[in-house]
Design an enzyme around this catalytic site. Structure first.
Site, mmCIF file in Angstrom:
data_model
loop_
_atom_site.group_PDB
_atom_site.id
_atom_site.type_symbol
_atom_site.label_atom_id
_atom_site.label_comp_id
_atom_site.label_asym_id
_atom_site.label_seq_id
_atom_site.Cartn_x
_atom_site.Cartn_y
_atom_site.Cartn_z
ATOM 1 N N LYS A 159 0.847 -1.183 0.000
ATOM 2 C CA LYS A 159 0.000 0.000 0.000
ATOM 3 C C LYS A 159 0.885 1.238 0.000
ATOM 4 O O LYS A 159 2.032 1.119 0.481
ATOM 5 C CB LYS A 159 -0.969 0.035 1.174
ATOM 6 C CG LYS A 159 -0.413 -0.318 2.542
ATOM 7 C CD LYS A 159 0.770 0.406 3.122
ATOM 8 C CE LYS A 159 0.628 1.867 3.424
ATOM 9 N NZ LYS A 159 1.895 2.431 4.031
ATOM 10 N N TYR A 247 -4.660 3.902 6.536
ATOM 11 C CA TYR A 247 -5.202 2.915 7.480
ATOM 12 C C TYR A 247 -6.506 3.414 8.095
ATOM 13 O O TYR A 247 -7.444 2.649 8.306
ATOM 14 C CB TYR A 247 -4.184 2.608 8.584
ATOM 15 C CG TYR A 247 -2.987 1.839 8.088
ATOM 16 C CD1 TYR A 247 -3.039 0.459 7.943
ATOM 17 C CD2 TYR A 247 -1.810 2.494 7.747
ATOM 18 C CE1 TYR A 247 -1.945 -0.250 7.479
ATOM 19 C CE2 TYR A 247 -0.710 1.794 7.285
ATOM 20 C CZ TYR A 247 -0.782 0.422 7.156
ATOM 21 O OH TYR A 247 0.306 -0.274 6.686
HETATM 22 P P1 NAD Z 1 12.400 1.878 2.924
HETATM 23 O O1 NAD Z 1 12.825 3.266 2.647
HETATM 24 O O2 NAD Z 1 12.840 1.230 4.186
HETATM 25 O O3 NAD Z 1 12.881 0.930 1.748
HETATM 26 C C1 NAD Z 1 12.643 1.241 0.416
HETATM 27 C C2 NAD Z 1 13.523 0.358 -0.447
HETATM 28 O O4 NAD Z 1 13.195 0.634 -1.813
HETATM 29 C C3 NAD Z 1 15.027 0.672 -0.302
HETATM 30 O O5 NAD Z 1 15.704 -0.097 0.623
HETATM 31 C C4 NAD Z 1 15.538 0.337 -1.667
HETATM 32 O O6 NAD Z 1 15.753 -1.064 -1.688
HETATM 33 C C5 NAD Z 1 14.370 0.588 -2.609
HETATM 34 N N1 NAD Z 1 14.470 1.854 -3.391
HETATM 35 C C6 NAD Z 1 14.616 1.912 -4.725
HETATM 36 N N2 NAD Z 1 14.661 3.186 -5.153
HETATM 37 C C7 NAD Z 1 14.579 3.968 -4.073
HETATM 38 C C8 NAD Z 1 14.600 5.381 -3.904
HETATM 39 N N3 NAD Z 1 14.687 6.236 -4.935
HETATM 40 N N4 NAD Z 1 14.496 5.851 -2.653
HETATM 41 C C9 NAD Z 1 14.369 5.001 -1.597
HETATM 42 N N5 NAD Z 1 14.338 3.649 -1.703
HETATM 43 C C10 NAD Z 1 14.453 3.134 -2.942
HETATM 44 O O7 NAD Z 1 10.814 1.853 2.790
HETATM 45 P P2 NAD Z 1 9.799 0.804 3.417
HETATM 46 O O8 NAD Z 1 9.330 1.319 4.721
HETATM 47 O O9 NAD Z 1 10.359 -0.558 3.344
HETATM 48 O O10 NAD Z 1 8.549 0.954 2.406
HETATM 49 C C11 NAD Z 1 8.507 0.252 1.175
HETATM 50 C C12 NAD Z 1 7.033 -0.007 0.801
HETATM 51 O O11 NAD Z 1 6.420 -0.767 1.842
HETATM 52 C C13 NAD Z 1 6.172 1.245 0.644
HETATM 53 O O12 NAD Z 1 5.210 1.011 -0.345
HETATM 54 C C14 NAD Z 1 5.474 1.380 1.983
HETATM 55 O O13 NAD Z 1 4.238 2.073 1.913
HETATM 56 C C15 NAD Z 1 5.260 -0.076 2.323
HETATM 57 N N6 NAD Z 1 5.166 -0.299 3.772
HETATM 58 C C16 NAD Z 1 4.091 -0.967 4.228
HETATM 59 C C17 NAD Z 1 3.932 -1.203 5.558
HETATM 60 C C18 NAD Z 1 2.761 -1.981 6.051
HETATM 61 O O14 NAD Z 1 2.571 -2.057 7.263
HETATM 62 N N7 NAD Z 1 1.983 -2.599 5.157
HETATM 63 C C19 NAD Z 1 4.877 -0.705 6.464
HETATM 64 C C20 NAD Z 1 5.997 -0.023 5.971
HETATM 65 C C21 NAD Z 1 6.122 0.174 4.619
#
Ligand code: NAD
Length: 404
Positions: A159, A247
């Site tokens: 999401k 949410y």
């Molecule tokens: P994060 O910043 O920790 O990780 C993002 C990852 O994307 C990076 O590690 C990298 O591998 C990649 N990436 C590629 N291009 C990038 C750029 N230009 N900038 C940053 N990262 C880049 O983010 P996250 O918290 O893991 O979130 C990733 C996805 O998961 C999002 O869609 C977020 O909404 C979703 N998410 C969902 C939940 C949930 O509870 N369902 C919780 C957290 C995140």
């Protein structure tokens, strides 16, 4: 009123549109988010990798490719795949070769099943992969979903589904063309407290619903759009609403059991704060439902922490606080029939979500949180921003499209 810019005008203003279009995007593609740049990131702090690689548990286990090795993938999802009996990690996709090697070794992923973003499309020839899980910043959800469908794989997408309803429609169409499943990772639909709350509301445990209140907020530390993708409009959209407030929006719909017929909203984007150079700090929304019930949704990146869902009916009030996290939920009904609820372990939501997707693939069963639900929510978010931008109440069709 805050100054609001459209994503397109932002992209054009920054010149990013011309900078990087990936393989599937063209000037006519509905997936304009590919203008944003993929950038491999280092291993996030605090990640605990498995001491021994997890084992595949069943012959009919679904092999999944994880796209994006960020905080959520590494801390929450990948460790929980071992708890999902019908799924295993078959491949990894990352933009950081050192992280890919380290994580691949820890999870026992063969070296020829470790892909970069650029060679992702080669998964078409990899029969070990039946599905992909897109866990990238929002701007890349549509592009990788469509490319995964083109490779004949099923897709579980984080999401929010995408940056625009146009992108969501393109993702759904690509899945239909490929005859493959699309699921949006709305984990609360598999979490015991929220599932029990839905049941209680269907059974009118607080009488007729009058008022729903949700609040998903936290106070972000110093950052900039260049340092953190969640504060970058081209990567994340408008900010807290898509990331956290979604949410509350979801809760309002699944607790009321209704779709709103009108929306009025206000956004706030303070000047001079680098965190909010591109995104909103707060979004306040009011939804009016056909029954006459009203939902008031607050979300903020600049207010003390809150994660509340509250439903006030004619006979009592349901309170879930915290409501939608990974663990630690608390739920009670106040009023005539006051009681506390402990319906189960919230941490089972991850494996339950993964098994739901695997079962849908293997048994051809329907997906509870499909692309249409993700599209519906993005339409509502577009209506919220339209209402705030235009300073008016927006009327909605039952599928969430704006009327007039
Ligand atoms: P994060 O910043 O920790 O990780 C993002 C990852 O994307 C990076 O590690 C990298 O591998 C990649 N990436 C590629 N291009 C990038 C750029 N230009 N900038 C940053 N990262 C880049 O983010 P996250 O918290 O893991 O979130 C990733 C996805 O998961 C999002 O869609 C977020 O909404 C979703 N998410 C969902 C939940 C949930 O509870 N369902 C919780 C957290 C995140």
């Amino acid at each position: 009123m805050p100054h609001t810019i459209s994503r397109r005008s932002f992209i054009e203003a920054t010149g990013a549109l011309a900078a990087t279009l990936t393989t599937t995007a063209s000037a006519t593609s509905p997936v304009q988010s590919t203008a944003a740049q993929l950038k491999g990131q280092p291993l996030p702090g605090g990640v605990r990798l498995p001491a021994t690689p997890p084992r595949r548990k069943r012959d009919d286990s679904v092999g999944i490719a994880i796209i994006g090795l960020g905080g959520y993938a590494l801390n929450q999802i990948m460790p929980r795949i071992d708890h999902a009996e019908r799924m295993h990690i078959a491949a990894l996709v990352s933009g950081n070769p050192a992280k890919l090697a380290q994580v691949g070794d820890a999870y026992g992923v063969p070296t020829d099943a470790r892909y970069s973003y650029a060679d992702f499309d080669r998964i078409v020839a990899d029969d070990r992969i039946q599905a992909v899980y897109v866990i990238l910043p929002t701007a890349f959800h549509a592009d990788f979903t469509i490319r995964a469908f083109a490779a004949g794989k099923h897709v579980l997408c984080e999401k929010p589904m995408a940056l625009s309803s146009t992108e969501c429609e393109a993702m759904i169409a690509a899945g239909r063309r490929a005859n493959r499943k699309l699921m949006i990772a709305y984990r609360c639909h598999f979490e015991p407290y929220n599932v029990e709350a839905m049941r209680l509301m269907r059974e009118k445990a607080v009488g007729t619903i009058r008022l729903i209140r949700t609040d998903q907020s936290y106070r972000a530390g110093p950052t900039t759009p260049a340092q953190n993708w969640r504060f970058n409009r081209a990567l994340a959209g408008g900010g807290p609403l898509e990331d956290y407030g979604i949410y509350g929006l979801q809760s309002a719909l699944y607790l009321s059991g209704e779709m709103p017929e009108s929306i009025s909203a206000a956004t706030f984007q303070p000047k001079g704060d680098p965190r909010f150079a591109e995104i909103f700090a707060h979004v306040a929304t009011q939804l009016t439902f056909p029954s006459g019930a009203v939902a008031q949704l607050a979300t903020s990146y600049d207010a003390a922490g809150a994660n509340l869902a509250q439903v006030r009916g004619t006979d009592g009030t349901l309170i879930i606080d915290p409501a939608t996290g990974y663990a630690g939920h608390r739920m009670r009904i106040e009023g005539r029939d006051a009681r506390d609820f402990t319906p189960g372990d919230p941490t089972t939501q991850f494996a339950a979500q993964l098994n739901h997707f695997a079962n849908a693939i293997r048994d051809d069963t329907p997906i509870l949180t499909g692309g249409e639900m993700g599209l519906r929510d993005i339409r509502l978010i577009e209506a919220i921003y339209a209402s705030a931008r235009e300073g008016r109440t927006v009327k909605l069709a039952p599928d969430g499209r704006m009327r007039g």
